[in-house]
Design a protein around this motif. Structure first.
Motif, PDB file in Angstrom:
ATOM      1  N   ARG A   1       5.967  25.076   3.373  1.00 30.22           N
ATOM      2  CA  ARG A   1       6.012  23.886   3.820  1.00 30.22           C
ATOM      3  C   ARG A   1       7.575  23.590   4.536  1.00 30.22           C
ATOM      4  O   ARG A   1       8.319  24.016   3.856  1.00 30.22           O
ATOM      5  CB  ARG A   1       5.828  22.997   2.571  1.00 30.22           C
ATOM      6  N   GLY A   2       7.307  23.107   5.661  1.00 32.01           N
ATOM      7  CA  GLY A   2       8.426  22.676   6.395  1.00 32.01           C
ATOM      8  C   GLY A   2       8.948  23.846   7.433  1.00 32.01           C
ATOM      9  O   GLY A   2      10.060  23.773   7.881  1.00 32.01           O
ATOM     10  N   SER A   3       7.992  24.626   7.687  1.00 36.59           N
ATOM     11  CA  SER A   3       8.386  25.748   8.660  1.00 36.59           C
ATOM     12  C   SER A   3       8.220  25.056   9.989  1.00 36.59           C
ATOM     13  O   SER A   3       7.678  24.120  10.347  1.00 36.59           O
ATOM     14  CB  SER A   3       7.411  26.968   8.415  1.00 36.59           C
ATOM     15  N   VAL A   4       8.787  25.978  11.085  1.00 35.56           N
ATOM     16  CA  VAL A   4       8.824  25.857  12.486  1.00 35.56           C
ATOM     17  C   VAL A   4       7.271  25.753  12.958  1.00 35.56           C
ATOM     18  O   VAL A   4       6.748  24.926  13.613  1.00 35.56           O
ATOM     19  CB  VAL A   4       9.500  26.722  13.236  1.00 35.56           C
ATOM     20  N   ALA A   5       6.421  26.747  12.566  1.00 34.39           N
ATOM     21  CA  ALA A   5       5.040  27.121  12.948  1.00 34.39           C
ATOM     22  C   ALA A   5       4.273  25.784  12.561  1.00 34.39           C
ATOM     23  O   ALA A   5       3.390  25.355  13.248  1.00 34.39           O
ATOM     24  CB  ALA A   5       4.494  28.332  12.285  1.00 34.39           C
TER      25      ALA A   5
ATOM     26  N   LEU B   1      -1.209  18.585   5.540  1.00 32.08           N
ATOM     27  CA  LEU B   1      -1.538  19.813   4.516  1.00 32.08           C
ATOM     28  C   LEU B   1      -2.779  20.809   5.206  1.00 32.08           C
ATOM     29  O   LEU B   1      -2.518  22.160   4.852  1.00 32.08           O
ATOM     30  CB  LEU B   1      -1.792  19.283   3.277  1.00 32.08           C
ATOM     31  N   ALA B   2      -3.714  19.962   5.799  1.00 27.95           N
ATOM     32  CA  ALA B   2      -4.436  21.088   6.622  1.00 27.95           C
ATOM     33  C   ALA B   2      -4.122  21.830   7.520  1.00 27.95           C
ATOM     34  O   ALA B   2      -4.408  22.893   7.657  1.00 27.95           O
ATOM     35  CB  ALA B   2      -5.619  20.254   6.946  1.00 27.95           C
ATOM     36  N   VAL B   3      -3.082  21.017   8.283  1.00 28.35           N
ATOM     37  CA  VAL B   3      -2.312  21.729   9.399  1.00 28.35           C
ATOM     38  C   VAL B   3      -1.598  22.904   8.860  1.00 28.35           C
ATOM     39  O   VAL B   3      -1.560  24.184   9.306  1.00 28.35           O
ATOM     40  CB  VAL B   3      -1.443  20.896  10.029  1.00 28.35           C
TER      41      VAL B   3
ATOM     42  N   LEU C   1       1.760   9.741   8.728  1.00 29.02           N
ATOM     43  CA  LEU C   1       1.214  10.837   7.938  1.00 29.02           C
ATOM     44  C   LEU C   1       1.951  11.977   7.516  1.00 29.02           C
ATOM     45  O   LEU C   1       2.393  12.650   8.743  1.00 29.02           O
ATOM     46  CB  LEU C   1      -0.180  11.525   8.712  1.00 29.02           C
ATOM     47  N   CYS C   2       2.622  11.788   6.601  1.00 30.55           N
ATOM     48  CA  CYS C   2       3.963  12.594   6.331  1.00 30.55           C
ATOM     49  C   CYS C   2       3.576  14.185   5.677  1.00 30.55           C
ATOM     50  O   CYS C   2       2.235  14.179   5.437  1.00 30.55           O
ATOM     51  CB  CYS C   2       4.949  11.920   5.228  1.00 30.55           C
ATOM     52  N   PRO C   3       4.498  14.954   5.502  1.00 26.19           N
ATOM     53  CA  PRO C   3       4.182  16.222   5.273  1.00 26.19           C
ATOM     54  C   PRO C   3       3.159  16.410   4.027  1.00 26.19           C
ATOM     55  O   PRO C   3       2.548  17.552   3.721  1.00 26.19           O
ATOM     56  CB  PRO C   3       5.508  16.911   5.021  1.00 26.19           C
TER      57      PRO C   3
ATOM     58  N   ARG D   1      -3.539  25.948   8.329  1.00 25.15           N
ATOM     59  CA  ARG D   1      -4.014  26.460   9.603  1.00 25.15           C
ATOM     60  C   ARG D   1      -5.518  26.237   9.494  1.00 25.15           C
ATOM     61  O   ARG D   1      -6.214  26.994  10.279  1.00 25.15           O
ATOM     62  CB  ARG D   1      -3.731  28.096   9.886  1.00 25.15           C
ATOM     63  N   ASP D   2      -5.998  25.137   8.900  1.00 26.55           N
ATOM     64  CA  ASP D   2      -7.377  24.682   9.090  1.00 26.55           C
ATOM     65  C   ASP D   2      -7.348  23.522  10.212  1.00 26.55           C
ATOM     66  O   ASP D   2      -7.267  22.433   9.831  1.00 26.55           O
ATOM     67  CB  ASP D   2      -7.794  24.231   7.862  1.00 26.55           C
ATOM     68  N   SER D   3      -7.557  24.144  11.213  1.00 23.63           N
ATOM     69  CA  SER D   3      -7.432  23.104  12.421  1.00 23.63           C
ATOM     70  C   SER D   3      -8.702  22.284  12.525  1.00 23.63           C
ATOM     71  O   SER D   3      -8.624  20.835  12.749  1.00 23.63           O
ATOM     72  CB  SER D   3      -7.251  23.767  13.865  1.00 23.63           C
ATOM     73  N   LEU D   4      -9.852  22.672  12.032  1.00 23.94           N
ATOM     74  CA  LEU D   4     -11.104  21.598  11.931  1.00 23.94           C
ATOM     75  C   LEU D   4     -10.899  20.593  10.869  1.00 23.94           C
ATOM     76  O   LEU D   4     -11.298  19.409  10.919  1.00 23.94           O
ATOM     77  CB  LEU D   4     -12.294  22.565  11.559  1.00 23.94           C
ATOM     78  N   ASP D   5     -10.369  21.037   9.741  1.00 22.67           N
ATOM     79  CA  ASP D   5     -10.153  20.104   8.560  1.00 22.67           C
ATOM     80  C   ASP D   5      -9.056  19.095   9.075  1.00 22.67           C
ATOM     81  O   ASP D   5      -9.393  17.794   8.605  1.00 22.67           O
ATOM     82  CB  ASP D   5      -9.817  20.886   7.215  1.00 22.67           C
ATOM     83  N   ALA D   6      -8.201  19.549   9.565  1.00 22.33           N
ATOM     84  CA  ALA D   6      -7.112  18.707  10.042  1.00 22.33           C
ATOM     85  C   ALA D   6      -7.499  17.571  11.204  1.00 22.33           C
ATOM     86  O   ALA D   6      -7.296  16.443  11.022  1.00 22.33           O
ATOM     87  CB  ALA D   6      -5.919  19.469  10.717  1.00 22.33           C
TER      88      ALA D   6
END
Length: 446
Positions: A179-183, A139-141, A131-133, A144-149
């Protein structure tokens, strides 16, 4: 020598308007960085996979063929893109990968594979799906949508075979919010810890050297039809290069230190990455059959019995004779029967009969669709192809006999190129894959 890193997600210049570096150059750069494994995962197909596999052994690298494919669900809703890697094991993984690519190209103009179809091909530990970027979970991550992810990951785990889904933690040191951030990578790693899903480290490579980033920007501008000054996605900086282990460990340390709860997360991430590379390292001879021609199954081309006998029957059939323009009684080139017998002996010696019958079957299929088809290249100089109506050019009268096309010294199948009318090309290609059956036919280019 620098210590290498096993890159599992690598696009080459064969990914149009995305990758930059040619596959052979990537292999050389990987070897210079000390790598012992390198995947090649081009967009929508196995483009230059064979060249990659051939180049790797001489460089001391184990090849990992794969593909970057779009996926949709049961209701044809897009799920983004995933990286599909073949697992080693007597060719079963590579065969499943070819079938997955073919399935993706049977859906229409834009290649996409149904997730359940992908799950079917992944049965029996044949494929790994990263499951790549650009897939739905990362994309949900990123949003910041943890429920959707979590829900999206759960859907993947329910459909796919156990152990076939892996999370890809990729970080290009992009600014927070891009996209591609440390966070975002840290949250992806946290999702792996929370759900118990295996995660691997990746750099989602697009080019071999850091200075190639400018070329990637040009590729993005061309693909997205935007001015360079307006580009912010997908490349926020120039970090998508083929990094060695030292650089990758620095990135991983930043990701882990930003939020991982497992004290051994860094070592675990590197260990799971190496273990997956070991499972996906294919043997060129055993897994791909390089150096050993593979013949199509006789049943697929409607042949019952010995393919050689069937080839003789078709070559000498009355319909084939009617296709050939008769020679004058005292024609100086009246040697067609002798030439045909000579070629048939060569085909039988090389065990290529099923191959020529398959090409003839494809040609008849195209003609049956009302599409013009004609052979080109050295194959036009074959009396056997003329007898099978694969070519409409009489090679003897026109002085086109070329021994290089088919000789007893060959170790590989001869190239047979067929030209069709341009407009129905995609239709005929889809029809060929459909008629010759998905388990046995693969579309490697488009």
């Amino acid at each position: 020598m620098q210590q290498g890193f096993p890159h599992l997600h690598v696009a080459s210049a064969c990914s149009p308007h995305y990758g930059v570096t040619m596959p052979v150059a990537l292999v050389a750069q990987g070897a210079a960085a000390g790598s012992d494994f390198l995947a090649l995962t081009n967009t929508d197909g196995l483009y230059d996979a064979v060249k990659h596999v051939r180049a790797c052994p001489s460089a001391g690298i184990r090849p990992g063929p794969g593909a970057d494919l779009a996926v949709h669900d049961d209701e044809h809703r897009p799920l983004g893109r995933v990286t599909v890697l073949a697992r080693a094991g007597h060719g079963r993984g590579y065969a499943a990968l070819c079938r997955a690519v073919s399935s993706a190209h049977q859906t229409g103009r834009m290649p996409s594979i149904d997730r359940r179809q992908l799950a079917t091909w992944a049965e029996g530990h044949t494929l790994t799906v990263l499951l790549c970027p650009l897939s739905d979970v990362p994309l949900a991550v990123e949003r910041r949508d943890s429920l959707d992810a979590t829900a999206a990951l759960g859907a993947w785990l329910r459909v796919m075979p156990i152990g076939s889904v892996t999370l890809e933690v990729a970080c290009h040191l992009a600014p927070t919010g891009q996209r591609g951030s440390v966070a975002a990578a840290t949250r992806m790693l946290g999702l792996s810890e929370d759900t118990g899903t295996t995660a691997i480290l990746s750099n989602a490579v697009r080019y071999g050297e850091p200075e190639d980033a400018a070329t990637a920007d040009l590729a993005d501008a061309t693909r997205l039809l935007r001015a360079l000054a307006q580009l912010t996605e997908p490349q926020a900086n120039g970090q998508a290069w083929l990094k060695d282990s030292v650089h990758m460990r620095r990135v991983a340390r930043m990701v882990v230190d930003a939020g991982a709860r497992n004290p051994g997360a860094l070592d675990l991430l590197f260990r799971t990455t190496q273990e997956l590379a070991d499972r996906c390292a294919l043997d060129p001879a055993e897994d791909l059959g390089l150096g050993t021609p593979r013949m199509p199954e006789a049943s697929i081309i409607d042949v019952v019995g010995d393919p050689v006998a069937e080839l003789w029957r078709r070559a000498l059939a009355p319909s084939s004779a009617r296709h050939r323009r008769p020679l004058r009684r005292h024609h100086p080139h009246r040697r067609r029967p002798t030439e045909l017998a000579h070629k048939m002996e060569t085909v039988e010696h090389l065990a290529f009969a099923a191959y020529f019958l398959t090409v003839a079957r494809v040609t008849y299929l195209i003609r049956g669709m009302g599409v013009r088809v004609q052979a080109r290249g050295s194959g036009v100089g074959s009396a056997l192809k003329y007898a099978l109506r694969t070519s409409s050019v009489e090679p003897i009268e026109n002085g086109l006999i070329w021994e290089r096309f088919l000789s007893p010294e060959r170790q590989t199948l001869p190239d047979i190129d067929l030209l069709t009318s341009s407009s129905p090309g995609a239709t005929t290609s889809t029809a060929k894959c459909s008629r010759l059956s998905a388990p046995t036919a693969s579309r490697s280019c488009r």
